[in-house]
Write an enzyme that holds these catalytic residues in place. Structure first.
Site, mmCIF file in Angstrom:
data_model
loop_
_atom_site.group_PDB
_atom_site.id
_atom_site.type_symbol
_atom_site.label_atom_id
_atom_site.label_comp_id
_atom_site.label_asym_id
_atom_site.label_seq_id
_atom_site.Cartn_x
_atom_site.Cartn_y
_atom_site.Cartn_z
ATOM 1 N N ASP A 195 0.819 -1.220 0.000
ATOM 2 C CA ASP A 195 0.000 0.000 0.000
ATOM 3 C C ASP A 195 0.848 1.263 0.000
ATOM 4 O OD1 ASP A 195 -2.505 1.260 0.020
ATOM 5 O OD2 ASP A 195 -2.501 1.467 2.189
ATOM 6 N N SER B 273 -6.880 5.748 0.103
ATOM 7 C CA SER B 273 -7.235 4.447 -0.450
ATOM 8 C C SER B 273 -8.733 4.205 -0.300
ATOM 9 C CB SER B 273 -6.472 3.330 0.280
ATOM 10 O OG SER B 273 -5.085 3.507 0.168
ATOM 11 N N GLN C 106 -5.538 -1.571 -6.566
ATOM 12 C CA GLN C 106 -6.061 -0.564 -5.637
ATOM 13 C C GLN C 106 -6.732 0.567 -6.397
ATOM 14 O OE1 GLN C 106 -3.908 2.699 -3.208
ATOM 15 N NE2 GLN C 106 -4.092 1.024 -1.752
#
Length: 294
Positions: free
Chosen positions: A196, A225, A275
């Site tokens: 991430d 996110s 993502q």
């Protein structure tokens, strides 16, 4: 890294952990996701390994405060097991995760060839590309201490491949800086932690180029996110060098998408990451909100 991933287990199927900062004043989303998958892993048969996770970020977490992870059993089959995790802080839901685990099966094995990249030993430990990568991370965050990152110079950060065709492409070597135990669950959680770190920035760079904006994403954009998914194809060690190749095919409607593949130094494909990130241009204010680069 053991301290970073530490979880207390005060009650069955309930775990407590403290997450570090990503952007100033905001918990790092990769840390919450890593804790969630590790908590889920602790409730399944050790013979099963995580093969996929799908998570949604619901609200902003506060760094250095306890997060409660509640694990629900959805399925325990002969080969596969499914868990749902809800992360809460001060009673607010921060993150939900569904993770699937399976036993190893003997089967034909194939994958595409790793794209070319310089060996990590040939890349500088410090560079302008690395400084830009870290620009949205709180200087006091332990992320900077526990993760060793070496971007491949000449990629998207430096005006390289993909910019002229509407996409963004970036290669980056990473590893956990200290030796880790042999527990596969911990290595899967550590990979989740690292996954991430840069995908949001890759989507953001395409947005900056499309709008003709100069400067870093942390200076010009509000990033957060929205969701995060990982498919674990093969086991790996997160304290060995891993090549993270990501590509952002599109951004628009206040969102950006990045997909990536993770490879071992010897060319084995170990994971695929997707993502979607919230992506908005900052409004001019006298006291701008801190950027979040998860």
């Amino acid at each position: 890294m053991r301290e970073v991933l530490h979880l207390d287990n005060p009650h069955p199927n309930t775990y407590h952990g403290v997450c570090a900062a990503g952007g100033r004043g905001r918990a790092y989303g990769g840390h919450i996701a890593a804790h969630a998958v590790l908590a889920a892993h602790r409730t399944v048969d050790p013979e099963r390994a995580v093969h996929s996770l799908h998570g949604y970020f619901l609200s902003m977490g506060r760094p250095d405060e306890q997060v409660r992870y509640e694990v629900q059993t959805l399925r325990d089959g002969g080969t596969y097991a499914l868990r749902h995790v809800t992360a809460r802080q001060r009673g607010d839901e921060l993150f939900t995760l569904t993770a699937s685990f399976k036993k190893v099966e003997e089967a034909a094995d194939r994958h595409v060839v790793m794209p070319p990249a310089p060996d990590p030993a040939a890349l500088p430990t410090q560079s302008e590309a690395a400084n830009r990568l870290w620009s949205g991370i709180d200087p006091a965050s332990p992320i900077r201490r526990v993760v060793d990152v070496r971007p491949v110079l000449g990629d998207a950060d430096d005006g390289g491949s993909g910019a002229e065709t509407g996409g963004q492409h970036r290669r980056m070597w990473f590893r956990i800086a200290s030796d880790m135990p042999d527990d596969p669950a911990v290595h899967a959680a550590a990979l989740t932690y690292c996954s991430d770190l840069t995908v949001a920035r890759t989507a953001a760079l395409g947005h900056l180029r499309a709008t003709g904006t100069t400067g870093t994403p942390a200076q010009n954009l509000y990033l957060a996110s929205l969701d995060h998914a990982i498919w674990f194809h093969r086991p790996c060690r997160a304290d060995d060098w891993l090549l993270f190749v990501h590509h952002s095919p599109t951004s628009g409607d206040g969102r950006g998408l990045t997909t990536g593949q993770v490879w071992t130094r010897t060319g084995t494909l170990v994971a695929t990451v997707n993502q979607e990130v919230l992506l908005r241009t900052r409004r001019s204010t006298t006291t701008p909100e801190p950027a979040l680069v998860p």
